[in-house]
Motif scaffolding. Structure first.
Motif, short mmCIF file in Angstrom:
data_model
loop_
_atom_site.label_atom_id
_atom_site.label_comp_id
_atom_site.label_asym_id
_atom_site.label_seq_id
_atom_site.Cartn_x
_atom_site.Cartn_y
_atom_site.Cartn_z
N PHE A 109 41.52 43.11 32.23
CA PHE A 109 41.62 43.32 33.19
C PHE A 109 40.27 44.44 33.93
O PHE A 109 39.45 44.23 34.95
CB PHE A 109 43.08 45.04 33.19
N LEU A 110 40.34 44.87 32.78
CA LEU A 110 38.66 46.02 33.55
C LEU A 110 37.52 45.41 34.02
O LEU A 110 36.13 45.61 34.47
CB LEU A 110 38.13 47.16 32.43
N ALA A 111 37.88 43.71 32.85
CA ALA A 111 36.51 42.96 32.82
C ALA A 111 36.53 42.45 34.10
O ALA A 111 35.22 42.02 34.96
CB ALA A 111 36.42 41.97 31.99
N GLY A 112 37.83 41.97 34.81
CA GLY A 112 38.10 41.41 36.17
C GLY A 112 38.04 42.49 37.62
O GLY A 112 36.95 42.20 38.23
N VAL A 113 38.30 43.43 37.33
CA VAL A 113 37.10 44.47 38.00
C VAL A 113 36.30 44.95 38.32
O VAL A 113 35.35 45.03 39.36
CB VAL A 113 37.88 46.50 37.58
N LEU A 114 35.34 44.71 37.43
CA LEU A 114 34.03 44.89 37.83
C LEU A 114 33.12 43.48 37.64
O LEU A 114 31.94 43.51 38.32
CB LEU A 114 33.32 45.37 36.17
N PHE A 115 34.11 42.69 38.20
CA PHE A 115 33.60 41.06 38.47
C PHE A 115 33.66 40.69 39.42
O PHE A 115 32.93 39.94 40.17
CB PHE A 115 33.97 40.16 37.36
N ALA A 116 34.22 41.56 40.33
CA ALA A 116 35.40 41.36 41.14
C ALA A 116 33.88 40.52 43.01
O ALA A 116 34.29 40.45 43.28
CB ALA A 116 35.63 42.52 42.43
N PRO A 117 32.56 41.72 42.64
CA PRO A 117 32.09 41.90 43.93
C PRO A 117 31.22 40.17 43.70
O PRO A 117 30.60 39.82 44.48
CB PRO A 117 30.46 43.00 43.08
N TYR A 118 31.26 39.29 42.98
CA TYR A 118 30.66 38.35 42.25
C TYR A 118 31.18 37.36 43.18
O TYR A 118 30.55 36.33 43.47
CB TYR A 118 30.39 37.96 41.44
N LEU A 119 32.80 37.72 43.20
CA LEU A 119 33.37 36.45 44.44
C LEU A 119 32.41 37.10 46.10
O LEU A 119 33.18 35.55 46.41
CB LEU A 119 34.76 37.51 45.01
N GLU A 120 31.73 37.42 46.24
CA GLU A 120 31.01 37.41 47.47
C GLU A 120 29.81 37.23 47.53
O GLU A 120 29.29 36.33 48.67
CB GLU A 120 31.02 39.00 48.61
N ARG A 121 29.35 35.93 46.61
CA ARG A 121 28.08 36.22 46.24
C ARG A 121 27.91 35.05 45.61
O ARG A 121 29.08 33.70 45.59
CB ARG A 121 27.83 36.71 45.53
N SER A 122 26.93 33.89 45.97
CA SER A 122 27.07 32.21 45.85
C SER A 122 27.04 31.78 44.46
O SER A 122 27.11 32.91 43.47
CB SER A 122 25.20 32.26 46.15
N TRP A 123 27.00 31.01 44.00
CA TRP A 123 27.71 30.37 42.90
C TRP A 123 26.28 30.22 42.31
O TRP A 123 26.58 30.56 40.86
CB TRP A 123 28.09 28.67 43.04
N ARG A 124 25.02 30.02 42.29
CA ARG A 124 24.08 30.16 42.05
C ARG A 124 23.69 31.74 41.18
O ARG A 124 23.62 31.70 39.73
CB ARG A 124 22.72 29.91 42.73
#
Length: 383
Positions: A72-87
């Motif tokens: 859960f905490l890992a997902g919280v901190l990953f969320a900003p990458y949803l708006e970024r490029s695949w690269r």
């Protein structure tokens, strides 16, 4: 793992606008990884025909929650990458966790060989071992593989959040048929998706987590206790076992937020946050080190685990964490950051093969390892 200063308050902005570290979040991560280390040590003690009876009940109570909390905490901190490029996602996350899987699978194999007192493995043997267990490893590395898979799934479904919500409901409810994902299939299907829960709840958690009062934090922690006790006793009522576990884990997520908030307000907040910022080294190092430590105790190098189960637990849990922190420190001091971060040579090769179309700003939020990615898609300070 972070080059940022310890502690400090943070802005209450959205995940993409977190201006500074949230100490309570680091403290929650530190608590979660400490619970994992403690559970593994107590499990190793139990395997030797003895029991740490005073430690097992509380660990059984939190068993349903501790791994979902880490995801859960890992997902919280990953969320900003949803708006970024695949690269950027591939460079800063997929490449990182893929490298860690390869490296620590090799370490795992070498430790197994040492425990069996077998001949050193050849490069072909190591390659075959990594190839066999890369996607769905057993032992502790399944968590790293789970995070890697969830990062890819979350980014794939970033533009269709409703599909992400449906997928989470199906997975955590236990409704998905058994999949051929190796010996730990149940964990991949039932525990890893809490990463996606963290992704979906990231904005709510980061905005309101530090704002909850201490009284509310205490209530959140206490709310989990009756659910955890009933689940540890096997009392599921009319619910199927998988659904009951999912329900208890979901109730446990606010409790880990509350516990992090309470820790951050206490004298234990800074050491807990310090450990939380080094979650990867603690998680990766403690398990192979525990295997070696217990083998040494079995051979009589110290005390008898059977005769002193509590001494074993109370010495090894902090001991394993301290050694992991020492390894992390030495890797930084000697500039051998490849132990816990993507090697610079691999990043340079990636940049040559997959060039950005234009300068891209990295997410301003925090990654899973707790650090900020460098601007322009540069190497993140993951070590």
């Amino acid at each position: 793992m972070s080059a940022l200063a310890a502690g400090g308050s943070s802005s209450g902005g959205a995940p993409g606008g977190v201006a500074a570290r949230q100490t309570w979040l680091d403290a929650a991560r530190g608590l979660a990884v400490l619970l994992v280390v403690a559970a593994h040590v107590v499990d190793f003690v139990s395997m030797r025909g003895t029991r740490a009876e005073m430690l097992e009940p509380p660990l059984h109570v939190i068993q349903t929650m501790r791994i979902p909390a880490l995801f859960f905490l890992a997902g919280v901190l990953f969320a900003p990458y949803l708006e970024r490029s695949w690269r950027l996602v591939v460079r800063n996350r997929v490449l990182l966790f893929s490298w860690l899987l390869v490296l620590w699978l090799v370490v795992e194999r070498l430790v197994d060989v040492a425990l069996m007192r077998a001949d050193p493995p050849s490069l072909a043997d190591l390659g075959a071992y990594v190839g066999r267990w890369f996607l769905f490893p057993d032992h502790n590395l399944w968590f790293i593989s789970g995070v890697l898979l969830m990062c890819v799934i979350a980014r794939l479904l970033a533009r269709v959040r409703w599909v992400l919500v449906v997928l989470v409901l199906v997975l955590v409810s236990g409704c998905l048929p058994t999949l051929p994902l190796g010996p730990l299939t149940g964990l991949y299907v039932a525990k890893a998706p809490f990463f996606l829960v963290g992704v979906l709840a990231s904005r709510l958690v980061l905005v309101h987590g530090r704002r909850i009062s201490l009284h509310v934090a205490v209530l959140l922690v206490l709310l989990f206790v009756p659910f955890g006790v009933l689940r540890s006793l096997g009392v599921t009522g009319v619910l199927p076992s998988a659904a009951a576990s999912a329900l208890v884990a979901l109730v446990g997520l606010p409790s880990i937020v509350g516990a992090g908030r309470l820790l951050a307000a206490s004298p234990l907040g800074r050491p807990a946050a310090f450990i939380g910022r080094r979650t990867l080294p603690v998680y990766l190092v403690h398990y192979p080190l525990a295997l070696l430590a217990f083998r040494a105790l079995d051979l009589g190098w110290g005390w008898s685990v059977v005769e002193r189960p509590y001494v074993t637990a109370f010495v090894l849990v902090p001991g394993l964490v301290l050694v992991a922190l020492l390894v992390s420190y030495l890797s930084r001091l000697s500039r051998q950051r490849w132990l816990f971060a993507t090697p610079s040579a691999l990043l340079a090769l990636f940049d040559r093969v997959w060039r950005p179309r234009a300068p891209v700003a990295a997410p301003t939020g925090l990654g899973w390892t707790g650090e900020r990615a460098e601007e322009g898609g540069g190497p993140s300070r993951q070590g």
